[in-house]
Design a protein around this motif. Structure first.
Motif, short mmCIF file in Angstrom:
data_model
loop_
_atom_site.label_atom_id
_atom_site.label_comp_id
_atom_site.label_asym_id
_atom_site.label_seq_id
_atom_site.Cartn_x
_atom_site.Cartn_y
_atom_site.Cartn_z
N LYS A 23 0.84 -1.21 0.00
CA LYS A 23 0.00 0.00 0.00
C LYS A 23 0.87 1.26 0.00
N ASP A 24 2.14 1.10 -0.35
CA ASP A 24 3.08 2.25 -0.40
C ASP A 24 3.25 2.93 0.95
N GLU A 25 3.10 2.15 2.03
CA GLU A 25 3.25 2.73 3.36
C GLU A 25 4.60 2.37 3.99
N PHE A 26 5.40 1.59 3.26
CA PHE A 26 6.69 1.15 3.80
C PHE A 26 7.70 1.14 2.65
N PRO A 27 8.04 2.34 2.14
CA PRO A 27 8.87 2.42 0.93
C PRO A 27 10.25 1.80 1.10
N ASP A 28 10.79 1.80 2.32
CA ASP A 28 12.13 1.23 2.51
C ASP A 28 12.09 -0.21 3.02
N TYR A 29 11.00 -0.88 2.70
CA TYR A 29 10.82 -2.29 3.07
C TYR A 29 12.02 -3.15 2.70
N GLU A 30 12.52 -2.99 1.46
CA GLU A 30 13.62 -3.84 1.00
C GLU A 30 14.88 -3.60 1.83
N LYS A 31 15.14 -2.34 2.09
CA LYS A 31 16.33 -1.99 2.88
C LYS A 31 16.23 -2.58 4.29
N PHE A 32 15.04 -2.44 4.88
CA PHE A 32 14.83 -2.97 6.23
C PHE A 32 15.11 -4.47 6.26
N TYR A 33 14.54 -5.21 5.31
CA TYR A 33 14.71 -6.67 5.35
C TYR A 33 16.11 -7.11 4.92
N GLN A 34 16.78 -6.28 4.16
CA GLN A 34 18.18 -6.56 3.87
C GLN A 34 18.98 -6.56 5.18
N GLU A 35 18.73 -5.54 5.99
CA GLU A 35 19.41 -5.47 7.29
C GLU A 35 18.99 -6.63 8.19
N MET A 36 17.70 -6.92 8.20
CA MET A 36 17.20 -8.02 9.04
C MET A 36 17.85 -9.34 8.63
N ASP A 37 17.85 -9.62 7.33
CA ASP A 37 18.40 -10.90 6.86
C ASP A 37 19.88 -11.03 7.21
N GLN A 38 20.58 -9.91 7.16
CA GLN A 38 22.02 -9.97 7.40
C GLN A 38 22.40 -9.94 8.88
N HIS A 39 21.66 -9.21 9.68
CA HIS A 39 22.15 -8.93 11.04
C HIS A 39 21.24 -9.36 12.19
#
Lengths: 331, 331
Positions: free
Chosen positions: A153-169
């Motif tokens: 719904k375009d409410e979390f534009p940096d979703y990919e960045k957030f999960y990149q950090e989550m997956d890595q750290h």
């Protein structure tokens, strides 16, 4: 460290994060089809997780989302739940009687149900169409589903960045929190393992977990009396029964409701000599951006509470698996 | 009877019922203009009343309606509250700081605010457009607003019949409950006035009142420790800390969630020798039809709780007006 297998913890969290592909496949399809609102349904611990999911979404979202108690739904219903509703549940056993009955009723309404089940070979597994089966990590599963809904719904534009950090750290960071908190947890338990009553205070995305920790851990698994109270509500009653010796623990997280818990933490030393402040800010989360720490703080607290549980179980010689009455008596 | 003036009680309730004309004038206008959803906003006791209003509406309504904590709204916001939202509040003092700040923020959003104020000459009275000023009877005011909203959506076809019965019989019936319950209340207080901890269990439209009674009365006004728990949730944790001597009081009302409280009432005698069941069915309400008793039961309990308070205040020689910390310290 007692009851702690680092590799197992890492694998558990990293495995949960990998569910994102399955979750997104499902959520993307539901989003394409359209839905009117999102209901998180549970009872006891899963009701508490549902509260957390709703507050997590409130931070960003204008999607209509609410939590519903399974037992209450059975008797009162909820006219906001229709065939356009997405209902999300989680269950460890897959057999909680109130949830099974509620889901049967919801299926008559025709809502779409997504079930996170630790055990897919269970009554819930049999009746639900969309099952994602993986053990533990309930809150992470809920947040991943919520985040995908908001992203779409375009409410979390940096979703990919957030999960990149989550997956890595994320997994390693949380494991490090557990190790770092272990000594604190041991000392906390030595002081509080025999409390006549313990007050837990929390807010925001930690409120559901605070409610659940007091009820589903201290009461149910340690047989210790406890009460949880929302940080903002603490000032509208509960404060009056706190005195020098009353044990009070405050979780101070980093979401938008941090100020509400900070207020309790700042007030307590004036009236109480037996308080504990657990502040997620005291724990490093390398690789996780400052702006995401609010979302991650419930997991920090969860890791700390797990350490408390491990020591409590040992010091009180009270195995957490035993129940006095639950599933022992018929009622 | 201690602290009881029958005529004053009758006048208070009948006067509140007469507010219906004012309430309806306002609600009818809002309904004509159209609204997207209804938010009941409060903190502490008014937050509890908000919970009751939402559960009351859930019985019949498909209107989107929810409660919101004033302090949480200030920091987290709520994107479901827009200029199309009807926000309903209540305040005795009209000066509760969190509610004043929340309403200022809501006015920036442009939502319509209806305020029931005991004291219109107050900070809230100054900033809110639509004020209905009358003392006490908060729950009745909320239910009248909710019922009119539902009536206008064709969800309460027998609205007129219900209020005909209310106008004719409610006040006298509730006064009679108070008189009938007084001896019970005295004995209850003699037994429980020094409890180290008292558990209150309730469900449905009595849940908010149960939460409020434990926190805003026992904790805040009697300085007695207490914990409230929803009937359905009782079985998911709290039951494990109940033993022979634990004081537990269960409110068994007559709305759709009666079965959830009955379940607790039936279970307790197996494990507890210090329980009290307060069942609204034990009180006659002449002139009120059977099908409306579920709506009226919170008022039955309220009358009984008032009698408990009157005796508690006397036996403990603890004036209910004094506060240890609230509005005594700055925090």
């Amino acid at each position: 460290m007692r009851k702690f297998n680092e590799q197992k913890e890492l694998d558990s969290m990293n495995g949960a994060l990998k569910l994102r592909t399955q979750i997104n496949n499902f959520i993307d399809k539901i989003n394409d089809q359209g839905y009117s609102n999102v209901c998180w349904l549970g009872i006891g611990g899963t009701y508490a997780s549902a509260m957390q999911a709703v507050i997590h979404m409130k931070e960003k979202s204008s999607i209509e989302t609410f939590y519903e108690n399974a037992a209450e739904y059975i008797v009162t219903g909820n006219k906001r739940i229709t065939k356009e509703t997405l209902v999300i549940i989680s269950s460890v056993t897959g057999s909680t009687q109130e949830v099974v009955a509620a889901i049967k009723k919801i299926q008559e309404v025709g809502a779409t149900v997504l079930a996170f089940l630790d055990n897919a070979d269970s009554p819930l597994g049999e009746i639900v169409d969309h099952v994602i089966s993986y053990p533990e990590n309930e809150q992470l599963k809920f947040f991943m589903a919520a985040d995908r809904l908001m992203y779409l719904k375009d409410e979390f534009p940096d979703y990919e960045k957030f999960y990149q950090e989550m997956d890595q750290h994320f997994a390693q960071d949380i494991v490090n929190v557990a190790k770092e908190a272990d000594q604190f947890a041991k000392e906390f338990v030595e002081k509080h393992h025999n409390d006549a009553m313990h007050y837990f205070v929390g807010a925001g995305n930690q409120w559901g977990a605070t409610y659940s920790y007091a009820m589903c851990y201290w009461e149910e698994q340690h047989w210790l009396r406890s009460k949880s109270i929302e940080s903002a509500e603490f000032f509208h009653g509960t404060l009056e029964v706190i005195d020098r010796d009353t044990p009070v623990t405050v979780y101070v997280g980093e979401d938008t409701q941090r100020a509400l818990s900070e207020r309790v933490a700042k007030f307590l030393p004036q009236i109480c000599g037996n308080y504990t402040i657990i502040d997620s800010k005291d724990y490093d989360l390398p690789g996780i951006s400052e702006k995401y720490r609010g979302t991650v703080s419930p997991f920090v607290f969860h890791a700390i509470n797990n350490r408390i549980d491990a020591h409590m179980e040992h010091i009180n010689r009270h195995p957490m698996d035993i129940r006095r009455y639950y599933r022992q008596l018929s009622y």
